[in-house]
Design an enzyme around this catalytic site. Structure first.
Site, mmCIF file in Angstrom:
data_model
loop_
_atom_site.group_PDB
_atom_site.id
_atom_site.type_symbol
_atom_site.label_atom_id
_atom_site.label_comp_id
_atom_site.label_asym_id
_atom_site.label_seq_id
_atom_site.Cartn_x
_atom_site.Cartn_y
_atom_site.Cartn_z
ATOM 1 C CG ASP A 246 38.088 41.302 43.229
ATOM 2 O OD1 ASP A 246 37.199 40.605 43.746
ATOM 3 O OD2 ASP A 246 37.881 42.452 42.783
ATOM 4 C CG HIS A 269 37.954 40.380 37.795
ATOM 5 N ND1 HIS A 269 38.255 39.745 38.978
ATOM 6 C CD2 HIS A 269 36.974 41.268 38.084
ATOM 7 C CE1 HIS A 269 37.478 40.223 39.939
ATOM 8 N NE2 HIS A 269 36.695 41.149 39.418
HETATM 9 ZN ZN LIG Z 1 35.464 41.811 43.698
#
Ligand SMILES: [Zn+2]
Length: 318
Positions: A246, A269
């Protein structure tokens, strides 16, 4: 050791994927194709009623949301969600320029990892472009925090990712992964790691409109006594590997590859977006440099996944 010029690269052909959005649960088609030198990652969306927006060069200054996934704003009230896994495959394999087109509001989740995208990219191959690759060289540390969680971008002679997670859960617990990036390492150690979630959270998430497409086909589900997927884990520490996946996908929104070290503890995130925007908030934090200005050289052919062209890949020798 060979010292070569570092060229940008794009895809040698087009690829298409069909699947569902892990959050909205709706079918979606996505195509990846080549893009001109210096264009970065361009995203185009075909919306309802024939509306189309883009291609727009995606950048961290246009992140619309980071709740459970990264959502990129394309303007005209259209956005694309869950960009991080396909971005991770592109950036992780060293693709500088590509066009991504989707016919819905969310990228397809496929199996929850970046491997299906990476496999397809390797199959179509890469096209070396005439322009030299540029990097964002970190010149002083930038740290962002949220309680005890943090993310840092700091000067480092290479491209490194150091990601640590610490869950109050026996199945995951504390895991850390440190990786000096190469396309081959990305492919073998990171690309296959799947997204994950706790079975006990599923109901609340779905009531909030998230995870409507999630299943054991595209996510690791963690129950009170362990992993619920019958096939088990792909890596013993698949959870932290996915967090690193990610991070590579989120940092791809910086526009150029980052030359430096990224570190995060309990990150995600939100902090990934915050640390990039914090980096760019002060021009003294970084400089844009050409590959030839850095102590880099290309990775040996033997270290590359099958199908990759040696001259397009690099690693730090500093
Ligand atoms: Zn992910």
């Amino acid at each position: 050791m060979r010292k070569l010029a570092f060229k940008q690269c794009t895809l040698a052909g087009s690829l298409s994927f069909e699947g569902i959005g892990v959050h909205n649960g709706q079918p979606v088609k996505m195509t990846l194709g080549p893009a001109a030198p210096n264009s970065g990652y361009l995203v185009e969306r075909h919306g309802e009623n024939g509306r189309q927006v883009g291609p727009v060069r995606v950048h961290c200054s246009n992140i619309a949301s980071t709740a459970l996934c990264t959502v990129v704003d394309l303007g005209n009230s259209l956005s694309v969600a869950t960009t991080e896994h396909v971005m991770s495959a592109l950036a992780g394999l060293g693709v500088d320029n590509a066009e991504i087109s989707v016919n819905g509001p969310e990228c397809p989740i496929i199996d929850g990892s970046a491997r299906p995208f990476a496999d397809a990219i390797l199959e179509v191959g890469l096209q070396i472009q005439p322009e030299e690759r540029r990097f964002i060289k970190i010149t002083r540390p930038v740290t962002v925090r949220n309680n005890d969680a943090f993310a840092v971008l700091e000067p480092y002679n290479g491209r490194a990712f150091d990601v640590e997670i610490d869950f109050d859960n026996d199945v995951i617990g504390r895991q850390r992964m440190i990786m000096d990036w190469t396309p081959a390492k990305f492919y073998s150690e990171v690309a296959g790691a799947r997204t994950f979630g706790f079975a006990q959270d599923a109901k609340v998430l779905r009531q909030a409109g998230f995870a409507l497409g999630s299943s054991l086909e595209n996510s690791i589900a963690i129950g009170p006594d362990g992993v619920l997927n019958p096939e088990g884990l792909r890596y013993e520490d698949e959870f932290v590997r996915h967090k690193l996946l990610d991070a590579i996908g989120d940092l791809a929104l910086a526009r150029f590859p980052i030359y430096g070290r990224f570190r995060s503890y309990k990150g995600g995130h939100g902090l990934n977006a915050l640390v990039m925007n914090s980096l760019f908030s002060n021009p003294q934090n970084y400089e844009i440099v050409l590959a030839s200005e850095l102590p880099l050289e290309f990775e040996a052919l033997d270290d590359l996944p099958e199908g990759l062209h040696a001259q397009s890949y690099l690693r730090s020798v500093g």
